[in-house]
Design a protein around this motif. Structure first.
Motif, PDB file in Angstrom:
ATOM      1  N   VAL A   1       0.847  -1.193   0.000  1.00  0.00           N
ATOM      2  CA  VAL A   1       0.000   0.000   0.000  1.00  0.00           C
ATOM      3  C   VAL A   1       0.880   1.240   0.000  1.00  0.00           C
ATOM      4  O   VAL A   1       2.046   1.193   0.387  1.00  0.00           O
ATOM      5  CB  VAL A   1      -0.935   0.029   1.237  1.00  0.00           C
ATOM      6  N   THR A   2       0.311   2.362  -0.445  1.00  0.00           N
ATOM      7  CA  THR A   2       1.038   3.631  -0.430  1.00  0.00           C
ATOM      8  C   THR A   2       1.455   3.972   0.992  1.00  0.00           C
ATOM      9  O   THR A   2       0.652   3.894   1.910  1.00  0.00           O
ATOM     10  CB  THR A   2       0.170   4.746  -1.017  1.00  0.00           C
ATOM     11  N   GLY A   3       2.717   4.350   1.140  1.00  0.00           N
ATOM     12  CA  GLY A   3       3.246   4.666   2.460  1.00  0.00           C
ATOM     13  C   GLY A   3       4.007   3.535   3.095  1.00  0.00           C
ATOM     14  O   GLY A   3       4.691   3.721   4.104  1.00  0.00           O
ATOM     15  N   ASP A   4       3.915   2.336   2.501  1.00  0.00           N
ATOM     16  CA  ASP A   4       4.563   1.155   3.083  1.00  0.00           C
ATOM     17  C   ASP A   4       5.892   0.884   2.384  1.00  0.00           C
ATOM     18  O   ASP A   4       5.938   0.681   1.178  1.00  0.00           O
ATOM     19  CB  ASP A   4       3.631  -0.054   2.945  1.00  0.00           C
ATOM     20  N   ASP A   5       6.989   0.905   3.138  1.00  0.00           N
ATOM     21  CA  ASP A   5       8.326   0.567   2.650  1.00  0.00           C
ATOM     22  C   ASP A   5       8.751   1.461   1.484  1.00  0.00           C
ATOM     23  O   ASP A   5       8.970   0.999   0.369  1.00  0.00           O
ATOM     24  CB  ASP A   5       8.361  -0.905   2.236  1.00  0.00           C
ATOM     25  N   PRO A   6       8.923   2.759   1.733  1.00  0.00           N
ATOM     26  CA  PRO A   6       9.274   3.686   0.653  1.00  0.00           C
ATOM     27  C   PRO A   6      10.734   3.559   0.226  1.00  0.00           C
ATOM     28  O   PRO A   6      11.593   3.104   0.988  1.00  0.00           O
ATOM     29  CB  PRO A   6       9.018   5.056   1.280  1.00  0.00           C
ATOM     30  N   VAL A   7      11.028   3.988  -0.986  1.00  0.00           N
ATOM     31  CA  VAL A   7      12.391   4.048  -1.505  1.00  0.00           C
ATOM     32  C   VAL A   7      12.496   5.262  -2.416  1.00  0.00           C
ATOM     33  O   VAL A   7      11.545   5.605  -3.124  1.00  0.00           O
ATOM     34  CB  VAL A   7      12.775   2.746  -2.249  1.00  0.00           C
ATOM     35  N   THR A   8      13.635   5.950  -2.372  1.00  0.00           N
ATOM     36  CA  THR A   8      13.847   7.138  -3.192  1.00  0.00           C
ATOM     37  C   THR A   8      15.129   6.979  -3.997  1.00  0.00           C
ATOM     38  O   THR A   8      15.895   6.034  -3.807  1.00  0.00           O
ATOM     39  CB  THR A   8      13.972   8.400  -2.317  1.00  0.00           C
ATOM     40  N   GLU A   9      15.391   7.969  -4.875  1.00  0.00           N
ATOM     41  CA  GLU A   9      16.652   7.923  -5.623  1.00  0.00           C
ATOM     42  C   GLU A   9      17.849   8.078  -4.699  1.00  0.00           C
ATOM     43  O   GLU A   9      18.951   7.628  -5.022  1.00  0.00           O
ATOM     44  CB  GLU A   9      16.672   8.984  -6.726  1.00  0.00           C
ATOM     45  N   ALA A  10      17.644   8.687  -3.529  1.00  0.00           N
ATOM     46  CA  ALA A  10      18.745   8.804  -2.566  1.00  0.00           C
ATOM     47  C   ALA A  10      19.169   7.428  -2.069  1.00  0.00           C
ATOM     48  O   ALA A  10      20.371   7.131  -1.969  1.00  0.00           O
ATOM     49  CB  ALA A  10      18.323   9.687  -1.391  1.00  0.00           C
ATOM     50  N   ASP A  11      18.184   6.567  -1.744  1.00  0.00           N
ATOM     51  CA  ASP A  11      18.492   5.189  -1.338  1.00  0.00           C
ATOM     52  C   ASP A  11      19.317   4.493  -2.415  1.00  0.00           C
ATOM     53  O   ASP A  11      20.350   3.859  -2.133  1.00  0.00           O
ATOM     54  CB  ASP A  11      17.206   4.381  -1.137  1.00  0.00           C
ATOM     55  N   ARG A  12      18.827   4.594  -3.655  1.00  0.00           N
ATOM     56  CA  ARG A  12      19.449   3.842  -4.745  1.00  0.00           C
ATOM     57  C   ARG A  12      20.834   4.388  -5.097  1.00  0.00           C
ATOM     58  O   ARG A  12      21.757   3.618  -5.386  1.00  0.00           O
ATOM     59  CB  ARG A  12      18.527   3.856  -5.960  1.00  0.00           C
ATOM     60  N   GLN A  13      20.986   5.698  -5.089  1.00  0.00           N
ATOM     61  CA  GLN A  13      22.293   6.276  -5.412  1.00  0.00           C
ATOM     62  C   GLN A  13      23.327   5.908  -4.356  1.00  0.00           C
ATOM     63  O   GLN A  13      24.475   5.594  -4.678  1.00  0.00           O
ATOM     64  CB  GLN A  13      22.172   7.795  -5.533  1.00  0.00           C
ATOM     65  N   ALA A  14      22.937   5.968  -3.096  1.00  0.00           N
ATOM     66  CA  ALA A  14      23.872   5.618  -2.024  1.00  0.00           C
ATOM     67  C   ALA A  14      24.255   4.145  -2.110  1.00  0.00           C
ATOM     68  O   ALA A  14      25.432   3.790  -1.945  1.00  0.00           O
ATOM     69  CB  ALA A  14      23.257   5.937  -0.662  1.00  0.00           C
ATOM     70  N   GLU A  15      23.278   3.267  -2.368  1.00  0.00           N
ATOM     71  CA  GLU A  15      23.612   1.839  -2.461  1.00  0.00           C
ATOM     72  C   GLU A  15      24.479   1.551  -3.689  1.00  0.00           C
ATOM     73  O   GLU A  15      25.417   0.747  -3.611  1.00  0.00           O
ATOM     74  CB  GLU A  15      22.353   0.982  -2.506  1.00  0.00           C
ATOM     75  N   GLU A  16      24.187   2.200  -4.813  1.00  0.00           N
ATOM     76  CA  GLU A  16      25.012   1.993  -6.007  1.00  0.00           C
ATOM     77  C   GLU A  16      26.449   2.424  -5.750  1.00  0.00           C
ATOM     78  O   GLU A  16      27.397   1.735  -6.153  1.00  0.00           O
ATOM     79  CB  GLU A  16      24.426   2.770  -7.190  1.00  0.00           C
ATOM     80  N   TYR A  17      26.621   3.556  -5.082  1.00  0.00           N
ATOM     81  CA  TYR A  17      27.970   4.024  -4.753  1.00  0.00           C
ATOM     82  C   TYR A  17      28.689   2.999  -3.883  1.00  0.00           C
ATOM     83  O   TYR A  17      29.833   2.617  -4.168  1.00  0.00           O
ATOM     84  CB  TYR A  17      27.906   5.367  -4.022  1.00  0.00           C
ATOM     85  N   LEU A  18      28.043   2.548  -2.819  1.00  0.00           N
ATOM     86  CA  LEU A  18      28.672   1.608  -1.903  1.00  0.00           C
ATOM     87  C   LEU A  18      28.989   0.283  -2.584  1.00  0.00           C
ATOM     88  O   LEU A  18      30.076  -0.281  -2.418  1.00  0.00           O
ATOM     89  CB  LEU A  18      27.757   1.366  -0.691  1.00  0.00           C
ATOM     90  N   THR A  19      28.052  -0.211  -3.369  1.00  0.00           N
ATOM     91  CA  THR A  19      28.257  -1.487  -4.062  1.00  0.00           C
ATOM     92  C   THR A  19      29.423  -1.406  -5.025  1.00  0.00           C
ATOM     93  O   THR A  19      30.270  -2.311  -5.089  1.00  0.00           O
ATOM     94  CB  THR A  19      26.977  -1.879  -4.816  1.00  0.00           C
TER      95      THR A  19
END
Length: 306
Positions: free
Chosen positions: A42-60
């Protein structure tokens, strides 16, 4: 081959550097317009943003370049499908995404290294309290917990006391039921919406203790080590039991070797952290809620999400 103290020091320095850099990425996105997607039902459950993805891509990318033989487990999907390895980096690029996109500086970036499923290095970036560019709280096994040049210790209270904050679920409607001694003196309960953030502040003595009903491995892998190296204790609740025992490693009892992607992604266990005396007191007075009452709680949560 196990890691020696020099290996651990070098890995800790690397984890700290990565945490600072990932934290900088997050701060560049913080309080900026963000596109938010939801991984939950549902909307509001377990959100993700480009900040999450950019940080994980950098770390990976950085971890893969520096340690090609190490595994990676990232909340946003890094490492899925890869084989189990003796050394695994468990990363949560942005813990507290809802706080983050609402402009609340209560989030964290968590980085841990596991050796055969045991946390041996941890670093957590948090943006608050000061300085303006945040803090990285870090540790390696046997080396203590540090914030820059300051060694940290957990709080020393023997029992939860009024006016001192503890991170805990709602004892009335949550998955646990508190015994009378804990009901009488639970401390001042809070939940700020980022497990890694909360663990870092247990390690530095800000919070007396913390209870997490069902965290994921990436929520707690670094924080468990920070708390333990700051003189604390980490207890986990045995499956289908009210017995709290010392946490040792992320593992599936059916696996003889290091935990793989499936184990680390599916791992869940209630976790209790704080100094040894206060965790003993809380664990002796904190039991699973009976199934009938727990069913009511799950129904209530489902209703509130509609």
């Amino acid at each position: 081959m196990s890691l020696n103290s020099n290996d651990l020091n070098q890995l800790e320095e690397t984890a700290v550097s990565l945490a600072w850099s990932a934290g900088e990425i997050l701060l560049n996105y913080f309080k900026q317009p963000l596109k938010v997607e939801y991984k939950g039902n549902v909307t509001g459950d377990d959100p993700v943003t480009e900040a999450d993805r950019q940080a994980e891509e950098y770390l990976t990318t950085k971890i893969s370049q520096m340690f090609p033989g190490h595994g990676i487990v990232g909340e946003e999907g890094a490492g899925i499908g890869s084989n189990s390895t003796k050394f695994t980096w468990v990363i949560d690029p942005l813990d507290g995404t809802t706080n983050f996109y609402n402009g609340l500086p209560l989030f964290a970036c968590s980085i841990a290294v596991l050796e055969d499923g045991i946390p041996v290095v941890g670093a957590i970036f948090i943006p608050w309290p000061c300085p303006a560019n945040g803090r990285v709280i870090h540790a390696h096994k046997g080396g203590g917990t540090w914030d820059r040049n300051e060694q940290l210790t957990v709080s020393t209270e023997k029992f939860p006391i009024p006016g001192r904050v503890g991170i805990a679920p709602n004892f009335v409607f949550g998955p646990f039921q508190a015994g009378k001694p804990l009901k009488m003196q639970p401390g001042d309960r809070r939940s700020v919406g980022s497990i890694a953030f909360e663990l870092a502040l247990v390690a530095d003595g800000t919070y007396q203790f913390a209870v997490f009903p069902s965290p994921k491995s990436w929520d707690v892998a670094a924080g468990i080590l920070l708390v333990n190296e700051a003189g604390g204790s980490t207890l986990s609740l045995e499956p289908k039991s009210n017995r709290w025992t010392q946490f040792h490693r992320f593992a599936n009892i059916e696996e003889s070797g290091p935990p793989g992607q499936v184990t680390l992604r599916e791992w869940k266990s209630s976790i209790l952290v704080g100094n040894p005396k206060i965790t003993s007191f809380v664990s002796n007075n904190l039991k699973r809620r009976k199934k009938r009452n727990l069913f009511f709680w799950e129904q209530l949560k489902s209703f509130m999400k509609q």
